[in-house]
Design a protein around this motif. Structure first.
Motif, short mmCIF file in Angstrom:
data_model
loop_
_atom_site.label_atom_id
_atom_site.label_comp_id
_atom_site.label_asym_id
_atom_site.label_seq_id
_atom_site.Cartn_x
_atom_site.Cartn_y
_atom_site.Cartn_z
N ALA A 1 5.38 47.61 -30.41
CA ALA A 1 5.65 47.51 -28.97
C ALA A 1 6.30 46.17 -28.64
O ALA A 1 7.15 46.10 -27.75
CB ALA A 1 4.35 47.67 -28.19
N TYR A 2 5.91 45.12 -29.34
CA TYR A 2 6.52 43.80 -29.12
C TYR A 2 8.02 43.86 -29.38
O TYR A 2 8.81 43.20 -28.71
CB TYR A 2 5.87 42.77 -30.03
N SER A 3 8.41 44.70 -30.36
CA SER A 3 9.83 44.87 -30.68
C SER A 3 10.46 46.03 -29.91
O SER A 3 11.59 46.42 -30.21
CB SER A 3 9.99 45.13 -32.19
N ASP A 4 9.70 46.59 -28.95
CA ASP A 4 10.19 47.70 -28.13
C ASP A 4 10.63 48.87 -29.00
O ASP A 4 11.66 49.48 -28.79
CB ASP A 4 11.35 47.25 -27.24
N SER A 5 9.79 49.17 -30.02
CA SER A 5 10.18 50.21 -30.98
C SER A 5 9.06 51.21 -31.26
O SER A 5 8.98 51.76 -32.35
CB SER A 5 10.61 49.56 -32.30
N VAL A 6 8.19 51.44 -30.30
CA VAL A 6 7.07 52.35 -30.52
C VAL A 6 7.56 53.79 -30.68
O VAL A 6 8.37 54.28 -29.88
CB VAL A 6 6.04 52.28 -29.37
N VAL A 7 7.09 54.45 -31.73
CA VAL A 7 7.36 55.88 -31.94
C VAL A 7 5.98 56.54 -32.01
O VAL A 7 5.31 56.48 -33.03
CB VAL A 7 8.16 56.12 -33.23
N TRP A 8 5.56 57.15 -30.93
CA TRP A 8 4.18 57.57 -30.80
C TRP A 8 3.75 58.60 -31.83
O TRP A 8 2.61 58.55 -32.33
CB TRP A 8 3.91 58.10 -29.38
N TRP A 9 4.64 59.52 -32.20
CA TRP A 9 4.22 60.52 -33.17
C TRP A 9 4.02 59.90 -34.55
O TRP A 9 3.14 60.32 -35.31
CB TRP A 9 5.20 61.69 -33.22
#
Length: 294
Positions: A35-43
């Motif tokens: 999330a800090y890198s704005d790269s969350v992939v929830w699945w």
């Protein structure tokens, strides 16, 4: 399994109370770094959680089986073990261990296939480490290497792996989080082995606690807490919000004070409970901080 014990009871015995915090914490921390890198992939985060939970439960069953057939659980201070107590046949516990390790491996395969195939090698190493901790002809958990494995696989690999499959890079906040979570995961095992020093010494289970002795093991527990706090300070160089992980400080103080007091045997059970909570609360605070800071 005996007629008086249901599959649900077998499941509960494998999914011990500290299993959920230990499985969730590295995924929380790794996803916070993503999330800090704005790269969350929830699945992918959910798949990583499935891998972590399955491996944690599989390791519990594998240790129960291996320790039970070796006789090291015959005179146990802590919670009852399935094989050592004779409650469930060894073959059933072994089957449960292989089932959950297999589930973890299958979910890990999906993550690797959608991220980087080299992660398969990491997964194979993790499965091997899970089984040979107390299993096989020369278990490394009986040679004072258990803490090293926990730090590597339930700290570095679990956190960095969770972050990497989402960010596809290794970042400084992820490394700091991995070191902090790895230290706290180690602290759970250190507390467990501190409690078991008397029985492990008699049965020939040469854990790191047996090697260090009572006083040395208590100092190690405190050192691991210091390292975890230091990891937050490092993460704070990326964003001061990472210091939200310090929300775990009251729990750290309570657990460390019990260890420092010289508590033994069943008096250390609250430390095991608190150590699991520390890891979870620390991870949640850190994840929230990294998310805000990102």
């Amino acid at each position: 399994m005996t007629a008086t014990h249901s599959p649900a009871q077998l499941w509960i015995a494998g999914a011990r109370p500290r299993t959920l915090p230990a499985a969730v914490a590295p995924v929380l921390a790794g996803t916070g770094a993503a999330a800090y890198s704005d790269s969350v992939v929830w699945w992918k985060a959910l798949l990583a959680l499935g891998v972590s939970l399955a491996l944690q439960i599989g390791v519990n069953y594998a240790n129960d089986y291996s320790d039970g057939i070796k006789g090291t659980d015959d005179d146990r201070v802590g919670p009852l073990r399935l094989v050592g107590s004779g409650l469930v046949p060894a073959r059933r516990v072994k089957a449960a261990a292989l089932l959950f390790l297999g589930i973890g491996g299958a979910l890990g395969f999906v993550l690797a296939a959608t991220s980087s195939w080299w992660l398969l090698l990491v997964g194979i190493a993790a499965l091997g480490a899970a089984w040979t901790y107390t299993g096989g002809p020369s278990p490394y958990g009986y040679r004072a290497l258990g803490e090293v494995s926990v730090f590597v696989f339930f700290g570095l690999v679990a956190v960095l792996g969770t972050a990497y499959v989402q960010v596809e890079d290794i970042t400084a906040p992820a490394v700091a989080a991995a070191i902090g979570i790895g230290s706290l995961a180690c602290a759970i095992l250190v507390a467990n082995n501190l409690r078991d020093i008397p029985t492990d010494s008699v049965t020939g289970k040469r854990t790191l606690a047996v090697v260090l002795g009572d006083a040395g093991t208590r100092r190690l527990y405190g050192l691991l807490m210091v390292v975890a706090i230091g990891a937050l300070v490092w993460a704070a160089f990326s964003t001061p919000w990472a210091l939200l992980g310090l929300v775990a400080l009251p729990l750290i103080g309570r657990a460390a004070s019990i260890v420092a007091s010289g508590a033994q045997g069943m008096a250390l059970i609250p430390v095991l409970r608190d150590s699991g909570l520390i890891e979870l609360v620390y991870a949640a605070g850190l994840a929230i901080g990294l998310t805000i800071g990102g």
